[in-house]
Motif scaffolding. Structure first.
Motif, mmCIF file in Angstrom:
data_model
loop_
_atom_site.group_PDB
_atom_site.id
_atom_site.type_symbol
_atom_site.label_atom_id
_atom_site.label_comp_id
_atom_site.label_asym_id
_atom_site.label_seq_id
_atom_site.Cartn_x
_atom_site.Cartn_y
_atom_site.Cartn_z
ATOM 1 N N ARG A 85 34.019 40.921 37.293
ATOM 2 C CA ARG A 85 33.281 40.272 38.280
ATOM 3 C C ARG A 85 33.708 38.929 38.558
ATOM 4 O O ARG A 85 33.980 38.497 39.351
ATOM 5 C CB ARG A 85 31.895 40.234 37.949
ATOM 6 C CG ARG A 85 31.019 39.704 39.052
ATOM 7 C CD ARG A 85 29.466 39.687 38.554
ATOM 8 N NE ARG A 85 29.426 38.528 37.463
ATOM 9 C CZ ARG A 85 29.130 37.367 37.701
ATOM 10 N NH1 ARG A 85 29.464 36.890 38.957
ATOM 11 N NH2 ARG A 85 28.986 36.288 36.726
ATOM 12 N N THR A 142 37.913 37.948 41.076
ATOM 13 C CA THR A 142 37.371 37.473 42.186
ATOM 14 C C THR A 142 38.476 36.614 42.926
ATOM 15 O O THR A 142 38.942 35.801 42.222
ATOM 16 C CB THR A 142 36.008 36.949 42.408
ATOM 17 O OG1 THR A 142 35.772 36.735 43.665
ATOM 18 C CG2 THR A 142 35.586 35.798 41.486
ATOM 19 N N PHE A 184 38.594 41.445 45.979
ATOM 20 C CA PHE A 184 39.031 41.579 44.529
ATOM 21 C C PHE A 184 40.648 41.490 44.232
ATOM 22 O O PHE A 184 41.174 42.025 45.004
ATOM 23 C CB PHE A 184 38.573 42.974 44.307
ATOM 24 C CG PHE A 184 38.541 43.405 42.594
ATOM 25 C CD1 PHE A 184 38.055 42.690 41.747
ATOM 26 C CD2 PHE A 184 39.515 44.345 42.279
ATOM 27 C CE1 PHE A 184 38.033 42.907 40.362
ATOM 28 C CE2 PHE A 184 39.515 44.716 41.081
ATOM 29 C CZ PHE A 184 38.909 44.262 40.007
ATOM 30 N N PHE A 234 42.898 42.516 37.692
ATOM 31 C CA PHE A 234 42.485 43.549 36.984
ATOM 32 C C PHE A 234 43.527 44.369 36.285
ATOM 33 O O PHE A 234 43.420 44.617 35.027
ATOM 34 C CB PHE A 234 41.881 44.712 38.202
ATOM 35 C CG PHE A 234 41.166 45.917 37.540
ATOM 36 C CD1 PHE A 234 40.066 46.149 37.023
ATOM 37 C CD2 PHE A 234 42.079 47.302 37.509
ATOM 38 C CE1 PHE A 234 39.407 47.128 36.479
ATOM 39 C CE2 PHE A 234 41.493 48.335 37.026
ATOM 40 C CZ PHE A 234 40.418 48.180 36.579
ATOM 41 N N PRO A 284 36.892 51.117 35.691
ATOM 42 C CA PRO A 284 36.797 50.398 37.084
ATOM 43 C C PRO A 284 35.410 50.521 37.750
ATOM 44 O O PRO A 284 35.131 49.538 38.145
ATOM 45 C CB PRO A 284 37.846 51.540 37.992
ATOM 46 C CG PRO A 284 38.518 52.201 37.018
ATOM 47 C CD PRO A 284 37.756 52.341 35.561
ATOM 48 N N ALA A 343 33.472 47.535 36.701
ATOM 49 C CA ALA A 343 33.479 46.247 37.414
ATOM 50 C C ALA A 343 32.777 46.315 38.639
ATOM 51 O O ALA A 343 31.905 45.232 38.966
ATOM 52 C CB ALA A 343 34.868 46.025 37.772
ATOM 53 N N PHE A 344 32.585 47.057 39.292
ATOM 54 C CA PHE A 344 31.804 47.451 40.488
ATOM 55 C C PHE A 344 30.364 47.387 40.168
ATOM 56 O O PHE A 344 29.629 46.597 40.997
ATOM 57 C CB PHE A 344 32.032 48.757 41.252
ATOM 58 C CG PHE A 344 30.880 49.168 42.196
ATOM 59 C CD1 PHE A 344 31.097 48.503 43.547
ATOM 60 C CD2 PHE A 344 29.865 49.959 41.959
ATOM 61 C CE1 PHE A 344 29.838 48.726 44.601
ATOM 62 C CE2 PHE A 344 28.847 50.140 42.905
ATOM 63 C CZ PHE A 344 28.977 49.706 44.026
ATOM 64 N N THR A 361 29.294 43.892 39.147
ATOM 65 C CA THR A 361 29.235 42.940 40.270
ATOM 66 C C THR A 361 28.154 43.191 41.188
ATOM 67 O O THR A 361 27.325 42.322 41.630
ATOM 68 C CB THR A 361 30.666 42.976 41.156
ATOM 69 O OG1 THR A 361 31.658 42.873 40.290
ATOM 70 C CG2 THR A 361 30.461 42.120 42.414
ATOM 71 N N MET A 383 35.783 45.902 46.015
ATOM 72 C CA MET A 383 35.938 46.755 44.662
ATOM 73 C C MET A 383 36.143 48.160 44.924
ATOM 74 O O MET A 383 37.013 49.154 44.796
ATOM 75 C CB MET A 383 35.186 46.502 43.656
ATOM 76 C CG MET A 383 35.467 45.290 42.888
ATOM 77 S SD MET A 383 34.061 45.037 41.658
ATOM 78 C CE MET A 383 34.663 43.243 41.102
ATOM 79 N N MET A 415 42.432 51.173 41.257
ATOM 80 C CA MET A 415 41.900 50.671 40.087
ATOM 81 C C MET A 415 42.070 51.731 38.866
ATOM 82 O O MET A 415 42.345 51.560 37.661
ATOM 83 C CB MET A 415 40.322 50.036 39.990
ATOM 84 C CG MET A 415 40.615 48.792 40.827
ATOM 85 S SD MET A 415 38.821 48.393 41.431
ATOM 86 C CE MET A 415 38.233 48.028 39.766
#
Length: 129
Positions: free
Chosen positions: A16, A20, A34, A39, A62, A65-66, A69, A109, A116
């Motif tokens: 996150r 960015t 993203f 990543f 993956p 991360a989403f 965030t 993302m 990802m």
């Protein structure tokens, strides 16, 4: 002492903030995206040090991360709606701006999720013992 928890929380939050393209309070959302290359670099380094993650952990990298965030965006929104009592703010709509920025990042993302997932798969295969 540190509370026990899944490594996915730390990984997701690292992505996150480290994945960015902009500060978390960028007003111009066209600048927020993203950075898939960040990543990939992070996954490579992470799996080089921790090659024994479970298949499920690898699958969820993956998504973590989403999720983190999106969660942070909801925390900013909640704080904004409650009168900015948790996060320090610099101006009245600061947490609302942060919310919009985190949601824009989460959307990007989502758009990159297949790529990802492939990165994780490729890196995991490269580091298997």
């Amino acid at each position: 002492p540190v509370m026990p928890g899944s490594m996915l929380y730390d990984f997701g939050d690292a992505m996150r903030s480290g994945g960015t393209s902009a500060d978390e309070d960028e007003v111009d959302l066209s600048k927020v995206y993203f950075k898939v290359e960040n990543f990939e670099a992070y996954v490579r380094g992470y799996l080089a040090e921790f090659p024994d993650l479970t298949e499920r952990e690898l699958e969820l990298l993956p998504f973590s991360a989403f999720l983190l965030t999106y969660e942070c965006g909801m925390r900013f929104l909640t704080d904004y709606l409650q009168g900015d009592v948790y996060f320090k703010t610099a101006y009245p709509e600061h947490n609302l701006v942060r919310t919009r920025c985190q949601i824009a990042l989460a959307k990007d993302m989502q758009k990159n999720m297949s790529q990802m997932e492939q990165i994780v798969q490729d890196c995991a295969n490269a580091y298997k013992k």
